[in-house]
Design a protein around this motif. Structure first.
Motif, PDB file in Angstrom:
ATOM      1  N   VAL A  11       0.852  -1.181   0.000  1.00 48.78           N
ATOM      2  CA  VAL A  11       0.000   0.000   0.000  1.00 48.78           C
ATOM      3  C   VAL A  11       0.895   1.240   0.000  1.00 48.78           C
ATOM      4  CG1 VAL A  11      -1.925  -1.156   1.155  1.00 48.78           C
ATOM      5  CG2 VAL A  11      -0.222   0.029   2.507  1.00 48.78           C
ATOM      6  N   VAL A  12       0.333   2.356  -0.369  1.00 50.13           N
ATOM      7  CA  VAL A  12       1.062   3.619  -0.323  1.00 50.13           C
ATOM      8  C   VAL A  12       0.367   4.525   0.666  1.00 50.13           C
ATOM      9  CG1 VAL A  12       1.806   5.645  -1.618  1.00 50.13           C
ATOM     10  CG2 VAL A  12       1.863   3.386  -2.697  1.00 50.13           C
ATOM     11  N   GLN A  21       4.348   9.605   9.572  1.00 51.87           N
ATOM     12  CA  GLN A  21       2.885   9.650   9.589  1.00 51.87           C
ATOM     13  C   GLN A  21       2.309   8.956   8.370  1.00 51.87           C
ATOM     14  OE1 GLN A  21       1.053  10.747  12.250  1.00 51.87           O
ATOM     15  NE2 GLN A  21      -0.548   9.655  11.124  1.00 51.87           N
ATOM     16  N   ALA A  22       2.988   9.025   7.240  1.00 50.48           N
ATOM     17  CA  ALA A  22       2.525   8.312   6.042  1.00 50.48           C
ATOM     18  C   ALA A  22       2.521   6.803   6.290  1.00 50.48           C
ATOM     19  CB  ALA A  22       3.401   8.669   4.846  1.00 50.48           C
ATOM     20  N   VAL A  23       3.550   6.292   6.981  1.00 46.98           N
ATOM     21  CA  VAL A  23       3.599   4.866   7.327  1.00 46.98           C
ATOM     22  C   VAL A  23       2.444   4.536   8.266  1.00 46.98           C
ATOM     23  CG1 VAL A  23       4.918   3.074   8.515  1.00 46.98           C
ATOM     24  CG2 VAL A  23       6.080   4.665   6.975  1.00 46.98           C
ATOM     25  N   THR A  28      -2.760   1.998   9.494  1.00 51.26           N
ATOM     26  CA  THR A  28      -4.091   2.219  10.059  1.00 51.26           C
ATOM     27  C   THR A  28      -5.179   1.875   9.050  1.00 51.26           C
ATOM     28  OG1 THR A  28      -3.279   3.935  11.545  1.00 51.26           O
ATOM     29  CG2 THR A  28      -5.634   3.961  11.044  1.00 51.26           C
ATOM     30  N   LYS A  29      -5.008   2.327   7.820  1.00 49.33           N
ATOM     31  CA  LYS A  29      -6.018   2.042   6.787  1.00 49.33           C
ATOM     32  C   LYS A  29      -6.073   0.544   6.478  1.00 49.33           C
ATOM     33  CE  LYS A  29      -9.048   3.555   3.828  1.00 49.33           C
ATOM     34  NZ  LYS A  29     -10.297   4.151   4.283  1.00 49.33           N
ATOM     35  N   ALA A  30      -4.908  -0.088   6.346  1.00 50.46           N
ATOM     36  CA  ALA A  30      -4.881  -1.526   6.049  1.00 50.46           C
ATOM     37  C   ALA A  30      -5.523  -2.334   7.172  1.00 50.46           C
ATOM     38  CB  ALA A  30      -3.442  -1.984   5.817  1.00 50.46           C
ATOM     39  N   SER A  31      -5.321  -1.911   8.419  1.00 52.56           N
ATOM     40  CA  SER A  31      -5.859  -2.669   9.553  1.00 52.56           C
ATOM     41  C   SER A  31      -7.380  -2.602   9.632  1.00 52.56           C
ATOM     42  CB  SER A  31      -5.238  -2.190  10.859  1.00 52.56           C
ATOM     43  OG  SER A  31      -5.687  -0.885  11.177  1.00 52.56           O
ATOM     44  N   GLN A  32      -8.001  -1.722   8.859  1.00 49.42           N
ATOM     45  CA  GLN A  32      -9.469  -1.668   8.831  1.00 49.42           C
ATOM     46  C   GLN A  32     -10.067  -2.857   8.088  1.00 49.42           C
ATOM     47  OE1 GLN A  32     -10.453   2.176   7.199  1.00 49.42           O
ATOM     48  NE2 GLN A  32      -9.720   3.254   9.009  1.00 49.42           N
ATOM     49  N   THR A  33      -9.276  -3.490   7.206  1.00 47.01           N
ATOM     50  CA  THR A  33      -9.797  -4.620   6.432  1.00 47.01           C
ATOM     51  C   THR A  33      -8.930  -5.874   6.526  1.00 47.01           C
ATOM     52  OG1 THR A  33      -8.681  -3.829   4.440  1.00 47.01           O
ATOM     53  CG2 THR A  33     -10.959  -3.138   4.752  1.00 47.01           C
ATOM     54  N   ILE A  63       3.072  -4.808   3.880  1.00 48.01           N
ATOM     55  CA  ILE A  63       2.490  -5.217   5.153  1.00 48.01           C
ATOM     56  C   ILE A  63       2.320  -6.730   5.148  1.00 48.01           C
ATOM     57  CG2 ILE A  63       0.442  -5.056   6.612  1.00 48.01           C
ATOM     58  CD1 ILE A  63       0.099  -2.192   5.550  1.00 48.01           C
ATOM     59  N   GLY A  64       2.851  -7.389   6.181  1.00 48.51           N
ATOM     60  CA  GLY A  64       2.744  -8.836   6.310  1.00 48.51           C
ATOM     61  C   GLY A  64       1.712  -9.213   7.351  1.00 48.51           C
TER      62      GLY A  64
END
Length: 73
Positions: A11-12, A21-23, A28-33, A63-64
């Motif tokens: 992801v970017v 903060q970008a990381v 945070t966004k990936a952990s939503q799904t 992300i693993g």
């Protein structure tokens, strides 16, 4: 030793504040799904500059996460 199998997604993350903060935004966004996130790896860092000279940071994050289910025998 536990049997773990991982899937990797890329992801970017984007932030006007910082690379860090970008990381965080990417995770945070990936952990939503995605469940079972265990680790991340930062790839390319890039960005853009607006007309006023303010930067926007873009960070490629791998992300693993552990796959669920029974161990393969």
């Amino acid at each position: 030793m536990p049997d773990k199998t991982y899937k990797i997604v890329e992801v970017v993350g984007v932030s006007d504040d910082s690379v860090q903060q970008a990381v965080r935004n990417a995770i945070t966004k990936a952990s939503q799904t995605i469940r079972n996130i265990d680790w991340f790896e930062v790839g390319h860092i890039r960005g853009s500059v607006n007309k006023a000279g303010a930067p926007t940071f873009q960070v490629e994050v791998r992300i693993g996460f552990r796959l669920e289910g029974n161990a393969v025998v």
